[in-house]
Design a protein around this motif. Structure first.
Motif, PDB file in Angstrom:
ATOM      1  N   UNK A 695      12.909  -7.854  -8.490  1.00 37.15           N
ATOM      2  CA  UNK A 695      12.121  -6.760  -8.846  1.00 37.15           C
ATOM      3  C   UNK A 695      12.407  -5.371  -8.103  1.00 37.15           C
ATOM      4  N   UNK A 696      12.483  -5.601  -6.936  1.00 36.90           N
ATOM      5  CA  UNK A 696      12.663  -4.415  -5.849  1.00 36.90           C
ATOM      6  C   UNK A 696      14.126  -3.822  -6.341  1.00 36.90           C
ATOM      7  N   UNK A 707       8.844  12.565  -9.359  1.00 36.39           N
ATOM      8  CA  UNK A 707       7.998  12.178 -10.409  1.00 36.39           C
ATOM      9  C   UNK A 707       8.122  10.751 -10.947  1.00 36.39           C
ATOM     10  N   UNK A 708       9.540  10.576 -11.435  1.00 39.46           N
ATOM     11  CA  UNK A 708       9.739   9.435 -12.361  1.00 39.46           C
ATOM     12  C   UNK A 708      10.036   8.374 -11.272  1.00 39.46           C
ATOM     13  N   UNK A 713       7.742   3.078  -9.190  1.00 42.84           N
ATOM     14  CA  UNK A 713       7.332   2.414  -8.035  1.00 42.84           C
ATOM     15  C   UNK A 713       6.004   1.932  -8.225  1.00 42.84           C
ATOM     16  N   UNK A 714       4.978   2.813  -8.921  1.00 39.79           N
ATOM     17  CA  UNK A 714       3.683   2.240  -9.000  1.00 39.79           C
ATOM     18  C   UNK A 714       3.754   1.260 -10.167  1.00 39.79           C
ATOM     19  N   UNK A 723      -1.077  -2.244  -6.270  1.00 45.70           N
ATOM     20  CA  UNK A 723      -1.290  -0.811  -6.205  1.00 45.70           C
ATOM     21  C   UNK A 723      -2.481  -0.128  -5.839  1.00 45.70           C
ATOM     22  N   UNK A 724      -3.522  -1.000  -5.843  1.00 47.56           N
ATOM     23  CA  UNK A 724      -4.643  -0.494  -4.955  1.00 47.56           C
ATOM     24  C   UNK A 724      -4.432  -0.158  -3.625  1.00 47.56           C
ATOM     25  N   UNK A 725      -3.973  -1.369  -3.204  1.00 48.64           N
ATOM     26  CA  UNK A 725      -3.738  -1.236  -1.571  1.00 48.64           C
ATOM     27  C   UNK A 725      -2.915  -0.109  -1.240  1.00 48.64           C
ATOM     28  N   UNK A 726      -1.974   0.251  -1.976  1.00 49.53           N
ATOM     29  CA  UNK A 726      -0.844   1.200  -1.960  1.00 49.53           C
ATOM     30  C   UNK A 726      -1.567   2.580  -1.833  1.00 49.53           C
ATOM     31  N   UNK A 727      -2.604   2.688  -2.664  1.00 46.91           N
ATOM     32  CA  UNK A 727      -3.092   3.963  -2.885  1.00 46.91           C
ATOM     33  C   UNK A 727      -4.097   4.341  -1.781  1.00 46.91           C
TER      34      UNK A 727
END
Length: 852
Positions: A695-696, A707-708, A713-714, A723-727
């Protein structure tokens, strides 16, 4: 306790059958006493109550994974159980039981004689052609003797009532009698569906029969060795019609379930391939037919048996139950001579009569059969898959002539029996009780001094009033058979066995199982993670495509290529096809639904289910229930996506993701931390790491506008559930650095690559119980290098990119190396633990018996 239905039907009665014997009424118009309590209880429940219990029984059978596989279609169907049991009183059953005991003893004497002195042939009791023309007689087994008085360990007899209410035996099963496990499952279900009626009826328990079987097998093993004797159950595999029963009995008795490829003959003994070593086998409870047991001496094209097995049996180094060669006792011609055989061995005719049988090999019998073919049932003397009984009454004149010609041409190969119209019993059909024809299969097992009869057995019921072939292959279903205790027995016998059987000297040794089972658990973990990864990615892609945001073509193409590269459903979106990128619906549907395409969601889930079938005897009831849920969700998915991907397809994928999460939770929280769990978790960790690396590499190596890049990444973080941890983390580095740290080398993230690598290293360390030679094993080297390259890499170097090629070269190189190391680790695990014994197969097929 059953609660009565709100709606009662005054007309809820069981009709009296005037044209045949009925279990409820017999030959009278008055109901038998032992049926009144049951039918009154059913009447109290009413139609709605019985229907609810019928549905409950179906649900329990489905959750238990109780299936019956059709030999013609290879499709598994849930075992069918009628909610109304068959009742027999103790006094009547005692007469039947005496007859069955005598019959088992008689068949045991026949088996000993045919492979020993052959007095029956020498004294003219039976013609030699009966034996020597039958494929079930194995000359190679002459002189093979089991310890003790009983050569025949298990025996089953199919019985029907005649017009006078007397039981008659229509056939015997002596190779690997099936149905006992299904009878036990039926009893388990019925005790939950009708608990009060079951308790109040004081039904004889089945447990003593299976305890006797276990004691007998362990005592047989003691004749081979006193040091940790080992008993195994040999199955043809998951495609066998009765595979559920094989796994069920293995679980209930506590024996390993093995296939022929799990065993090998070496140094004069039989061995089971286990992890890291070979385990000696002393007793085999076989569920395969005689001729498939040894491809060297018996059927050369068999892949179900073990080459050289018969030689080990002859040397007395292993015991097989039932013994090889016992298939000769299934020859229906024996029924024609059974009264004379009884007189020879016992001095009397058998108490339990057999149906009137004629052998076409006898000239007088052949003449009678040809003249009365319309009133007889024609059977081949050797039962094999695909052969059916022929009912003369159902043949037209042309068919009768063809059959008569066949009987004249091969008279030794056919028998004819008078058709005994089976008795009827109450059966639930169309919201009412209706009479249906039944046949009862009862079972006996040898103990140290005599045989023990299962109190009851497996009753099969026709699916219509006119059914004549009451076999599961022909659509018959089953009933539980209740033997009701007399009043005296009710008071003197507790509901539970007072002294449970715990043999101290023959306790089964430490839990081991074949490498094949462990390998399937390993791949269960891999396929589960592979399917979950694909589902999460597809769900994320659908959310992105269906959002109000206008996605640039470059980003759209990147996400679609990622789908192909992660799922390995090539060529997919890896080519240059503008139409495919503009209209990706058909390809995305194929990635989900195409079972013939490697890497698709349904293909991976089918592989997962296949692996679970191979390891069924090690899976808990809850695990089996979740796997059944997977089957249901897969079936529902096709219907939900038939309209295409226009209406929120991600919602159609949610139930499958949830079910896979439930499966992972069961493995993590409910499985004992033994070898099975360890290899399953190793499979999960290998695959989770490989999927994360793919995936990576597919999504983040290519450089996009800022922006893209953040949007992609998200999407990756959302697919990885981080995603929540990342934010919420501090914004101290670039978005790409923070994302890579979380997904690649964060030891606290259970979805990071580093987390999987470290768990794999722990598992391998636990597997090495003894010291190895100097240096590291190959798999240790691979994982050590993977752990090191992750820790030695810097995020700054990984996010750097070449402006000319628009790729992150350092990241691409690292991820490529990691995928290689993980794949090599998996290959090394397979070669080290799963590939110790090769399957031997003869190059030449030599079916001389069939040619003759």
């Amino acid at each position: 306790m059953e609660t009565p239905s709100v709606k009662m039907l005054e007309t809820f009665d069981y009709p009296h059958s005037d044209d045949r014997y009925d279990e409820v009424y017999g030959n009278q118009s008055i109901m038998n006493d032992h049926w009144q309590h049951l039918l009154n209880g059913l009447k109290t429940l009413g139609v709605q109550g019985i229907q609810e219990r019928h549905l409950k029984a179906e649900r329990i059978l489905r959750d238990d994974g109780a299936t019956y596989n059709s030999s013609s279609t290879q499709l598994s169907t849930t075992w069918q159980l009628d909610p109304v049991p068959v009742l027999l009183g103790s006094e009547e059953w005692s007469v039947i039981e005496d007859g069955l005991l005598e019959r088992s003893e008689l068949f045991n004497l026949i088996l000993k004689d045919l492979y020993g002195e052959r007095e029956l042939i020498r004294h003219g009791v039976i013609p030699p052609e009966l034996v020597f023309s039958h494929p079930g007689f194995l000359r190679a087994c002459h002189g093979v003797v089991l310890p003790g008085e009983h050569q025949l360990i298990l025996h089953a007899a199919d019985m029907v009532r005649d017009a006078d209410g007397n039981m008659q035996v229509i056939s015997d099963r002596t190779q690997a009698p099936s149905g006992a496990g299904y009878a036990l499952e039926n009893r388990t279900v019925m005790s939950r569906v009708l608990p009060s009626l079951f308790r109040d009826s004081h039904v004889h328990r089945l447990s003593l029969f299976f305890q006797t079987l276990r004691i007998k097998l362990n005592n047989l093993a003691r004749h081979i060795t006193t040091d940790q004797p080992r008993v195994v159950i040999l199955t043809p595999g998951s495609y066998s019609e009765t595979y559920f029963e094989h796994a069920y009995l293995a679980n209930y008795l506590g024996y390993p379930l093995v296939q022929g490829s799990d065993l090998r003959v070496s140094n004069g003994y039989l061995w089971m391939k286990s992890l890291g070593e070979m385990e000696r086998v002393d007793v085999v409870l076989r569920r395969i037919d005689d001729v498939f047991a040894d491809p060297v001496e018996l059927r050369s094209d068999s892949s179900l048996g073990v080459p050289g097995l018969l030689e080990v049996v002859r040397s007395g180094k292993v015991i097989i139950a039932n013994p090889l060669g016992s298939g000769i006792l299934e020859n229906p011609v024996l029924l024609r001579y059974l009264p004379d055989i009884g007189m020879h061995f016992l001095g009397r005719k058998p108490q339990l009569a057999s149906v009137k049988t004629y052998w076409c090999g006898d000239p007088q019998d052949l003449t009678y059969v040809l003249d009365n073919i319309k009133n007889l049932v024609i059977k081949p003397h050797f039962h094999k898959s695909g052969t059916q009984s022929i009912f003369g009454s159902r043949l037209d004149e042309k068919q009768q002539l063809a059959l008569q010609h066949q009987l004249k041409t091969s008279p030794l190969s056919f028998v004819a029996q008078e058709y005994v119209r089976p008795s009827t019993t109450p059966t639930w059909s169309g919201n009412e009780l209706v009479p249906r024809p039944t046949v009862l299969r009862s079972f006996s097992v040898a103990s140290e001094s005599a045989y023990r009869i299962m109190p009851g057995g497996l009753t099969r019921v026709g699916n219509s009033a006119t059914s004549v072939s009451l076999s599961n292959q022909q659509g018959a279903f089953s009933k539980d058979t209740w033997i009701l205790a007399s009043e005296t027995e009710k008071q003197s016998k507790p509901l539970r066995v007072a002294q449970p059987w715990t043999p101290p000297a023959t306790k089964q040794p430490r839990a081991v199982f074949p490498c094949r089972v462990v390998e399937n658990l390993f791949w269960m973990g891999r396929y589960a993670e592979r399917a979950e990864s694909a589902l999460r990615l597809l769900r994320t892609v659908f959310v992105q495509f269906n959002s109000t945001y206008h996605m640039p073509d470059q980003t759209r193409q990147l996400l679609l290529r990622t789908v192909t590269q992660v799922t390995t459903t090539y060529p997919g979106f890896t080519g240059v096809d503008p139409e495919l990128f503009a209209e990706p619906e058909s390809e995305l549907l194929a990635v989900i639904l195409d079972t013939e395409r490697n890497g698709s969601v349904c293909s991976n889930l089918n592989a997962l289910i296949t692996c679970s079938d191979q390891a069924r005897d090690l899976l808990s009831a809850d695990t089996q229930r979740v796997i059944n849920d997977l089957r249901d969700e897969m079936a529902a998915l096709t219907g939900e996506l038939q309209a295409g991907l226009n209406a929120a397809p991600e919602e159609a994928l949610d139930p499958l993701v949830t079910t896979l999460l439930a499966l992972a939770g069961l493995w993590q929280e409910s499985m004992v931390r033994g070898l099975g769990w360890r290899f399953m978790d190793m499979g999960r960790r290998v695959e989770k790491a490989i999927q994360a690396v793919r995936l990576l590499r597919s999504a983040l190596v290519q450089v996009l506008p800022e922006d893209e890049q953040l949007r992609v990444l998200e999407a990756v973080l959302l697919s990885s559930e981080t995603l929540i941890t990342f934010r919420r983390r501090d914004n101290y580095d670039s978005d790409m650095e923070r994302g890579l740290e979380l997904l690649l080398n964060d030891s606290s993230n259970p979805r990071s690559v580093f987390y999987q690598v470290e768990l794999l290293r722990q598992h391998l360390s636990e597997l090495r119980s003894t010291a190895h030679g100097p240096g590291l094993e190959k798999e240790d080297r691979y994982l050590l290098e993977a752990s090191s390259v992750i820790q030695l890499s810097t995020l700054e170097e990984l996010v750097m990119h070449d402006d000319n090629q628009a790729i992150r070269g350092g990241l691409d190189q690292l991820l490529g190396r990691l995928e290689h190391l993980l794949q090599e680790t998996s290959s090394q695990i397979s070669s080290k633990y799963f590939d110790q014994v090769k399957v031997h197969q003869q190059f030449v097929r030599a079916n001389w018996d069939e040619e003759l």
